[in-house]
Design a protein around this motif. Structure first.
Motif, PDB file in Angstrom:
ATOM      1  N   SER A 176       0.823  -1.217   0.000  1.00  0.00           N
ATOM      2  CA  SER A 176       0.000   0.000   0.000  1.00  0.00           C
ATOM      3  C   SER A 176       0.850   1.257   0.000  1.00  0.00           C
ATOM      4  O   SER A 176       0.350   2.349  -0.301  1.00  0.00           O
ATOM      5  CB  SER A 176      -0.936  -0.002   1.215  1.00  0.00           C
ATOM      6  N   ARG A 177       2.127   1.128   0.354  1.00  0.00           N
ATOM      7  CA  ARG A 177       3.039   2.269   0.371  1.00  0.00           C
ATOM      8  C   ARG A 177       3.685   2.505  -0.990  1.00  0.00           C
ATOM      9  O   ARG A 177       4.446   3.465  -1.156  1.00  0.00           O
ATOM     10  CB  ARG A 177       4.143   2.035   1.412  1.00  0.00           C
ATOM     11  N   LEU A 178       3.410   1.618  -1.953  1.00  0.00           N
ATOM     12  CA  LEU A 178       4.078   1.659  -3.246  1.00  0.00           C
ATOM     13  C   LEU A 178       3.158   2.185  -4.334  1.00  0.00           C
ATOM     14  O   LEU A 178       1.930   2.138  -4.212  1.00  0.00           O
ATOM     15  CB  LEU A 178       4.549   0.256  -3.646  1.00  0.00           C
ATOM     16  N   GLN A 179       3.781   2.634  -5.425  1.00  0.00           N
ATOM     17  CA  GLN A 179       3.032   2.899  -6.633  1.00  0.00           C
ATOM     18  C   GLN A 179       2.627   1.566  -7.254  1.00  0.00           C
ATOM     19  O   GLN A 179       3.322   0.563  -7.093  1.00  0.00           O
ATOM     20  CB  GLN A 179       3.874   3.708  -7.622  1.00  0.00           C
ATOM     21  N   PRO A 180       1.506   1.518  -7.973  1.00  0.00           N
ATOM     22  CA  PRO A 180       1.001   0.241  -8.495  1.00  0.00           C
ATOM     23  C   PRO A 180       1.986  -0.530  -9.366  1.00  0.00           C
ATOM     24  O   PRO A 180       1.965  -1.762  -9.393  1.00  0.00           O
ATOM     25  CB  PRO A 180      -0.232   0.663  -9.305  1.00  0.00           C
ATOM     26  N   ASN A 181       2.874   0.189 -10.067  1.00  0.00           N
ATOM     27  CA  ASN A 181       3.794  -0.498 -10.971  1.00  0.00           C
ATOM     28  C   ASN A 181       5.142  -0.839 -10.330  1.00  0.00           C
ATOM     29  O   ASN A 181       6.046  -1.353 -11.016  1.00  0.00           O
ATOM     30  CB  ASN A 181       4.015   0.339 -12.234  1.00  0.00           C
ATOM     31  N   THR A 182       5.304  -0.561  -9.039  1.00  0.00           N
ATOM     32  CA  THR A 182       6.554  -0.886  -8.356  1.00  0.00           C
ATOM     33  C   THR A 182       6.567  -2.364  -7.978  1.00  0.00           C
ATOM     34  O   THR A 182       5.646  -2.851  -7.321  1.00  0.00           O
ATOM     35  CB  THR A 182       6.739  -0.027  -7.089  1.00  0.00           C
ATOM     36  N   PHE A 237      11.969   3.511  -6.707  1.00  0.00           N
ATOM     37  CA  PHE A 237      12.432   3.159  -8.049  1.00  0.00           C
ATOM     38  C   PHE A 237      11.528   2.090  -8.685  1.00  0.00           C
ATOM     39  O   PHE A 237      10.314   2.189  -8.595  1.00  0.00           O
ATOM     40  CB  PHE A 237      13.908   2.748  -8.019  1.00  0.00           C
ATOM     41  N   ASP A 238      12.123   1.060  -9.296  1.00  0.00           N
ATOM     42  CA  ASP A 238      11.327   0.054 -10.013  1.00  0.00           C
ATOM     43  C   ASP A 238      10.909  -1.113  -9.135  1.00  0.00           C
ATOM     44  O   ASP A 238       9.968  -1.844  -9.462  1.00  0.00           O
ATOM     45  CB  ASP A 238      12.125  -0.500 -11.200  1.00  0.00           C
ATOM     46  N   MET A 239      11.637  -1.315  -8.033  1.00  0.00           N
ATOM     47  CA  MET A 239      11.362  -2.461  -7.166  1.00  0.00           C
ATOM     48  C   MET A 239      11.857  -2.144  -5.762  1.00  0.00           C
ATOM     49  O   MET A 239      12.798  -1.367  -5.588  1.00  0.00           O
ATOM     50  CB  MET A 239      12.056  -3.734  -7.714  1.00  0.00           C
ATOM     51  N   VAL A 240      11.218  -2.737  -4.770  1.00  0.00           N
ATOM     52  CA  VAL A 240      11.672  -2.627  -3.382  1.00  0.00           C
ATOM     53  C   VAL A 240      11.897  -4.031  -2.832  1.00  0.00           C
ATOM     54  O   VAL A 240      11.358  -5.008  -3.353  1.00  0.00           O
ATOM     55  CB  VAL A 240      10.667  -1.865  -2.498  1.00  0.00           C
TER      56      VAL A 240
END
Length: 368
Positions: A25-31, A218-221
């Motif tokens: 829920s803390r991320l952007q949908p595409n992360t 960025f792109d991934m966590v």
């Protein structure tokens, strides 16, 4: 949850699902979301945890060593697995099991390319790790020209991601240092992308980075401890649910009179009448000797029972002088209320250490 039968580690998969949902829920949908399941999934059971996380559609797994990745592949896990600290002697095994190596120095990069070429690989996924201040593993920014020259025209490999690791993302007093790490990684990534001619995934945030530095997702966590219910900060802990509860039982109750001693080396000598309970768990199960002599405590019938004397290999003794209890009663070592973080703080340790210390001889029981 059932009443403990001996010593067990209960794993609440519903809590795991909650933690994944909160972190996402803390991320952007595409992360993309990478789940760290190294060290037996922080003491829980890497296979069972990874199988459940596959049901939740995580994008990647990470393990520390190749042997951990092999266990997951042999259990049927098909999600990509990043190996964070591979060693050259295991590179053939990496390819055999479709694992993806983090390459962090000229030596390991050249060694892996040689193995990949020997195995007639094409575009085998690799991940390049850069050191931005943790000073543990990783290429330096100054190494970039050499890295690019080594991988140029190497068709056996493909750079799937560029990544780094934050050193103190949980400590906001170190925010200036963390922001410096983030800026350096952005600079490294820009130079690497220009040199490569294509854009790999970028990732730098661990659990505390996810929570404290949203602009660096960025792109991934990557999340490890957060999956298991700990946010390294009381304000975030309240949103997460510890998934593991370590339970045991009272094997026997003794009454000590003044002058009696208890346990090895007579570490406790009673100066008054004491009532003690012996529990079937010890340092072979992960309860370090440092917790003895009233440093650590367990919970019996909602009351604290300090650990007495020296922790034995297979047993600990606790003070139940003021607690109404009987042989066979349940004991909570740590769990949702008395957490692993609270338990470990009694010896100035951290939740990671006690969670990963729980021996595999302790039975794991899973609940959905």
């Amino acid at each position: 949850m059932s009443k403990a039968q001996g010593t067990v580690l209960e794993i609440d998969l519903k809590a795991l699902k909650h933690n994944v949902a909160f972190l996402k829920s803390r991320l952007q949908p595409n992360t993309k979301f990478l789940a760290v399941v190294k060290a037996f999934a922080y003491g829980s059971d890497s296979v069972e945890i990874a199988k459940y996380l596959e049901e939740l559609h995580v994008d990647y797994f990470a393990v520390a060593y190749v042997s951990e990745g092999v266990v997951l592949r042999e259990a049927g896990i098909t999600t990509p697995i990043l190996v964070l600290h591979p060693l050259p002697e295991s590179f053939e095994t990496i390819i055999e099991h479709c694992l993806e190596p983090s390459l962090y120095s000229t030596r390991v990069l050249q060694a892996f390319i040689a193995v990949a070429e020997d195995k007639k690989q094409s575009n085998y996924p690799i991940h390049l790790k850069f050191n931005t201040g943790l000073n543990r593993l990783g290429f330096a920014e100054a190494d970039i020209p050499n890295v690019l020259s080594i991988i140029q025209d190497k068709r056996a490999i493909n750079v799937t991601s560029l990544f780094s690791h934050l050193a103190a993302s949980e400590d906001l007093k170190e925010s200036a240092f963390t922001l410096q790490q983030i800026e350096q990684f952005i600079s490294i990534a820009s130079t690497m992308v220009n040199g490569l001619g294509y854009t790999p995934l970028l990732h730098q945030c661990n659990t505390s980075g996810i929570l404290n530095y949203p602009n660096a997702h960025f792109d991934m966590v990557r999340s490890g401890i957060g999956l298991y219910g700990y946010g390294n900060d009381p304000k975030f802990n309240s949103y997460l649910k510890p998934i593991a509860t370590l339970k045991t039982i009272i094997s026997q109750i003794h009454t000590l009179k003044s002058g009696d001693s208890l346990g090895y080396n007579r570490a406790l000598k009673a100066t008054e009448t004491l009532r003690t309970a012996t529990l079937p768990i010890g340092h072979a199960d992960g309860i370090a000797r440092a917790y003895g002599n009233r440093k650590g405590y367990v919970i019996i019938n909602n009351q604290k029972a300090p650990i007495l004397g020296n922790v034995c290999m297979d047993m600990i003794m606790v003070d139940v002088t003021t607690i109404k209890c009987n042989e066979g009663d349940e004991v909570i070592v740590f769990g949702a209320q008395h957490t692993a973080e609270q338990f470990s703080e009694t010896i100035s340790s951290i939740s990671y250490e006690i969670l990963t210390a729980i021996s595999q001889r302790v039975k794991r029981v899973f609940y959905r």
